[in-house]
Write a protein that holds these residues in place. Structure first.
Motif, PDB file in Angstrom:
ATOM      1  N   THR A  90     -12.373   5.514   0.310  1.00  0.00           N
ATOM      2  CA  THR A  90     -11.044   5.041  -0.034  1.00  0.00           C
ATOM      3  C   THR A  90     -10.553   4.372   1.544  1.00  0.00           C
ATOM      4  O   THR A  90     -10.929   5.047   2.632  1.00  0.00           O
ATOM      5  CB  THR A  90     -10.279   5.940  -0.576  1.00  0.00           C
ATOM      6  N   ASP A  91      -9.542   3.623   1.346  1.00  0.00           N
ATOM      7  CA  ASP A  91      -8.853   3.239   2.604  1.00  0.00           C
ATOM      8  C   ASP A  91      -7.654   4.308   2.882  1.00  0.00           C
ATOM      9  O   ASP A  91      -6.885   4.757   1.924  1.00  0.00           O
ATOM     10  CB  ASP A  91      -8.348   1.862   2.605  1.00  0.00           C
ATOM     11  N   ALA A  92      -7.506   4.881   4.153  1.00  0.00           N
ATOM     12  CA  ALA A  92      -6.131   5.486   4.215  1.00  0.00           C
ATOM     13  C   ALA A  92      -4.984   4.817   4.349  1.00  0.00           C
ATOM     14  O   ALA A  92      -4.668   3.846   4.913  1.00  0.00           O
ATOM     15  CB  ALA A  92      -6.250   6.416   5.895  1.00  0.00           C
ATOM     16  N   VAL A  93      -4.105   5.246   3.357  1.00  0.00           N
ATOM     17  CA  VAL A  93      -2.870   4.592   2.994  1.00  0.00           C
ATOM     18  C   VAL A  93      -1.679   5.714   2.952  1.00  0.00           C
ATOM     19  O   VAL A  93      -2.040   7.036   2.954  1.00  0.00           O
ATOM     20  CB  VAL A  93      -2.777   3.797   1.851  1.00  0.00           C
ATOM     21  N   PRO A  94      -0.514   5.443   3.252  1.00  0.00           N
ATOM     22  CA  PRO A  94       0.705   6.331   3.398  1.00  0.00           C
ATOM     23  C   PRO A  94       0.565   7.145   1.905  1.00  0.00           C
ATOM     24  O   PRO A  94       0.518   6.689   0.809  1.00  0.00           O
ATOM     25  CB  PRO A  94       1.704   5.554   3.232  1.00  0.00           C
ATOM     26  N   GLY A  95       0.600   8.469   2.063  1.00  0.00           N
ATOM     27  CA  GLY A  95       0.746   9.435   0.980  1.00  0.00           C
ATOM     28  C   GLY A  95      -0.585  10.067   1.030  1.00  0.00           C
ATOM     29  O   GLY A  95      -0.861  10.899   0.054  1.00  0.00           O
ATOM     30  N   MET A  96      -1.773   9.623   1.508  1.00  0.00           N
ATOM     31  CA  MET A  96      -3.003  10.386   1.294  1.00  0.00           C
ATOM     32  C   MET A  96      -2.970  11.907   1.811  1.00  0.00           C
ATOM     33  O   MET A  96      -2.622  12.108   2.923  1.00  0.00           O
ATOM     34  CB  MET A  96      -4.002   9.431   2.300  1.00  0.00           C
ATOM     35  N   GLY A  97      -3.571  12.528   0.938  1.00  0.00           N
ATOM     36  CA  GLY A  97      -3.230  14.005   1.031  1.00  0.00           C
ATOM     37  C   GLY A  97      -2.227  14.660   0.760  1.00  0.00           C
ATOM     38  O   GLY A  97      -1.863  15.895   0.679  1.00  0.00           O
ATOM     39  N   ASP A 132       0.936  -1.178  -0.005  1.00  0.00           N
ATOM     40  CA  ASP A 132      -0.038  -0.162  -0.104  1.00  0.00           C
ATOM     41  C   ASP A 132       0.833   1.352  -0.086  1.00  0.00           C
ATOM     42  O   ASP A 132       0.452   2.193   0.465  1.00  0.00           O
ATOM     43  CB  ASP A 132      -0.851   0.103   1.164  1.00  0.00           C
ATOM     44  N   LYS A 133       2.082   0.918  -0.520  1.00  0.00           N
ATOM     45  CA  LYS A 133       2.822   2.273  -0.659  1.00  0.00           C
ATOM     46  C   LYS A 133       2.897   2.875  -1.867  1.00  0.00           C
ATOM     47  O   LYS A 133       2.427   1.986  -3.047  1.00  0.00           O
ATOM     48  CB  LYS A 133       4.302   2.072  -0.134  1.00  0.00           C
ATOM     49  N   LYS A 134       3.460   4.167  -2.240  1.00  0.00           N
ATOM     50  CA  LYS A 134       3.471   4.523  -3.805  1.00  0.00           C
ATOM     51  C   LYS A 134       4.271   3.866  -4.369  1.00  0.00           C
ATOM     52  O   LYS A 134       5.498   3.696  -4.094  1.00  0.00           O
ATOM     53  CB  LYS A 134       3.580   6.188  -3.661  1.00  0.00           C
ATOM     54  N   ALA A 135       3.822   3.263  -5.608  1.00  0.00           N
ATOM     55  CA  ALA A 135       4.677   2.417  -6.631  1.00  0.00           C
ATOM     56  C   ALA A 135       5.888   3.513  -6.976  1.00  0.00           C
ATOM     57  O   ALA A 135       5.450   4.993  -7.296  1.00  0.00           O
ATOM     58  CB  ALA A 135       3.908   1.954  -7.875  1.00  0.00           C
ATOM     59  N   SER A 136       6.851   3.263  -7.070  1.00  0.00           N
ATOM     60  CA  SER A 136       8.162   4.055  -7.436  1.00  0.00           C
ATOM     61  C   SER A 136       7.968   4.875  -8.825  1.00  0.00           C
ATOM     62  O   SER A 136       8.300   5.985  -8.665  1.00  0.00           O
ATOM     63  CB  SER A 136       9.465   3.278  -7.418  1.00  0.00           C
ATOM     64  N   PHE A 137       7.244   4.399  -9.657  1.00  0.00           N
ATOM     65  CA  PHE A 137       6.876   4.936 -10.804  1.00  0.00           C
ATOM     66  C   PHE A 137       6.124   5.750 -11.034  1.00  0.00           C
ATOM     67  O   PHE A 137       5.713   6.647 -11.873  1.00  0.00           O
ATOM     68  CB  PHE A 137       6.950   3.837 -12.133  1.00  0.00           C
ATOM     69  N   ALA A 150      -5.601   6.305  -5.484  1.00  0.00           N
ATOM     70  CA  ALA A 150      -4.632   5.063  -5.760  1.00  0.00           C
ATOM     71  C   ALA A 150      -5.217   4.015  -5.842  1.00  0.00           C
ATOM     72  O   ALA A 150      -6.445   3.683  -5.407  1.00  0.00           O
ATOM     73  CB  ALA A 150      -3.709   5.157  -4.702  1.00  0.00           C
ATOM     74  N   ALA A 151      -4.603   3.049  -6.712  1.00  0.00           N
ATOM     75  CA  ALA A 151      -5.155   1.757  -6.721  1.00  0.00           C
ATOM     76  C   ALA A 151      -3.931   0.719  -7.150  1.00  0.00           C
ATOM     77  O   ALA A 151      -2.772   1.390  -7.645  1.00  0.00           O
ATOM     78  CB  ALA A 151      -6.035   1.749  -7.979  1.00  0.00           C
ATOM     79  N   PRO A 152      -3.921  -0.345  -6.825  1.00  0.00           N
ATOM     80  CA  PRO A 152      -2.850  -1.401  -7.051  1.00  0.00           C
ATOM     81  C   PRO A 152      -2.577  -1.300  -8.335  1.00  0.00           C
ATOM     82  O   PRO A 152      -3.152  -1.186  -9.349  1.00  0.00           O
ATOM     83  CB  PRO A 152      -3.327  -2.751  -6.781  1.00  0.00           C
TER      84      PRO A 152
END
Length: 403
Positions: free
Chosen positions: A380-387, A312-317, A327-329
């Motif tokens: 949405t689910d709160a994941v790192p980077g939200m906001g 659930d972290k931002k994909a590097s790209f 965001a989505a997988p």
């Protein structure tokens, strides 16, 4: 003159010759051309509603330009091939002609899994892998409440769709091919196994057929519209026509897994037309790993999607910023391949396709455009980077269908 001064003079002259071209290079703005946008020799000329066909023809004749195509209907523009002058010169000249509403380059956008390090790999179609992306967004639980409907049509504006794949057989509506100008948008000829076929599988692959994968909206139909060529480029004119076609042929959702760093009046008009008809549009944010806006993602009427990984972290790209909605997988997402079989796709392309599938689940519940958008963004689910990386969080289909 001494030898020392002669050497100095030569050095200064060479340095001046080297930096002069850079000093005269154009400066690009967010709303105009961009060095990341592929060069074009074509121009889009939009005319006012009260401009007659004869007046438009006379304008092109006076400009000495060749008309490549004329688009009519809600969108009203011509595509011309620039001859005898630069594109920018032609833009400025057209803008001064009678009846012309706007003129802009027919720039191209790019499909989203065209970047180093994340190819699509072949996979045994009978190997059960679990589809982590579908489970991550709780789609398998959402299916207890909603599985979409055959009356729900998702337009895949892409490189075409291989409708002979067993997961897509009987689910694909033949739209139009704006690249080859024919009625066969099934020739998905892009590299990496067919980009459009991958997106179609993620959105609506067959489910409960004891093989392969499951689509996010397993009962939905796919409207195949080819707007992107073999090299993965998609012209603004083709995209705009594709949007108009999708709206006029019953699409409730439009998936656009491509991006460009150039805004466009033509594209904005097409997006506004779809919005006026209540069509939900979804686009990918881009794969450059930058906080830099892209189109059509940046339009407020479009759901803009970034990509997350298994943690659930931002994909590097993934491109990122508060201008991205959700965001989505988007890493190693199992999907269909052109010619049969299965593979993995990574990028904001599959992430957008997952959101388009979620939108199809919601559309099948009879929801309005506004309600679909609210359900996607507010559950949405709160994941790192939200906001920060994206305005809301990572989508949750189960919560959305209950919203």
């Amino acid at each position: 003159m001494s030898k020392k001064w002669m050497i100095t003079l030569i050095f200064v002259t060479v340095l001046w010759m080297w930096i002069q071209p850079m000093a005269s290079s154009p400066v690009y703005s967010q709303s105009g051309g961009h060095p990341d946008s592929q060069e074009t020799e074509e121009l889009i000329v939009g005319f006012r509603d009260d401009t007659s066909v004869d007046t438009a023809f006379d304008v092109h004749r006076k400009m000495g330009m060749q008309v490549v195509k004329s688009v009519r209907g809600p969108l009203r523009f011509d595509v011309v091939k620039v001859k005898g002058k630069t594109v920018e010169e032609a833009v400025q000249m057209y803008r001064r002609m009678p009846g012309v509403a706007y003129a802009e380059p027919n720039a191209v956008f790019r499909l989203q899994d065209y970047f180093p390090g994340y190819p699509v790999y072949p996979k045994d179609p009978y190997y059960i892998t679990g589809q982590w992306g579908v489970k991550q967004v709780w789609a398998d639980i959402a299916w207890d409440k909603a599985r979409s409907s055959s009356r729900t049509v998702v337009a895949v504006l892409d490189s075409g769709v291989d409708d002979t794949h067993s997961e897509l057989s009987g689910k694909v509506i033949k739209g139009y091919d704006y690249v080859n100008k024919d009625t066969n948008p099934m020739d998905d000829d892009t590299q990496f196994g067919g980009h459009g076929t991958q997106m179609a599988g993620i959105i609506a692959a067959q489910t409960d057929n004891l093989s392969g994968i499951a689509g996010m909206a397993p009962y939905a139909k796919i409207l195949a519209i080819k707007v992107c060529g073999r090299d993965g480029t998609c012209s603004i004119a083709n995209i705009a026509q594709g949007i108009q076609y999708a709206v006029n042929h019953g699409a409730g959702v439009i998936n656009m897994s491509f991006y460009g760093y150039q805004s466009s009046t033509t594209l904005s008009n097409a997006v506004n037309y779809a919005y006026s008809k209540g069509v939900v549009m979804v686009a990918s944010a881009g794969n450059d790993g930058k906080n830099r806006v892209t189109w059509p993602c940046y339009y407020s009427q479009v759901v803009c999607v970034g990509a997350t990984d298994m943690d659930d972290k931002k994909a590097s790209f993934s491109n990122y910023g508060i201008w991205v909605d959700v965001a989505a997988p988007g890493v190693d997402i199992e999907t269909t391949r052109r010619g049969g079989g299965y593979g993995y796709a990574s990028g904001t392309s599959p992430a957008a396709a997952l959101v388009s599938g979620e939108a199809a689940l919601l559309k099948a519940q009879g929801r309005s455009y506004a309600n679909v958008i609210s359900a996607i963004t507010k559950t949405t689910d709160a994941v790192p980077g939200m906001g920060t990386y994206w305005r809301y969080g990572r989508i949750n289909a189960y919560r959305a269908v209950q919203y």
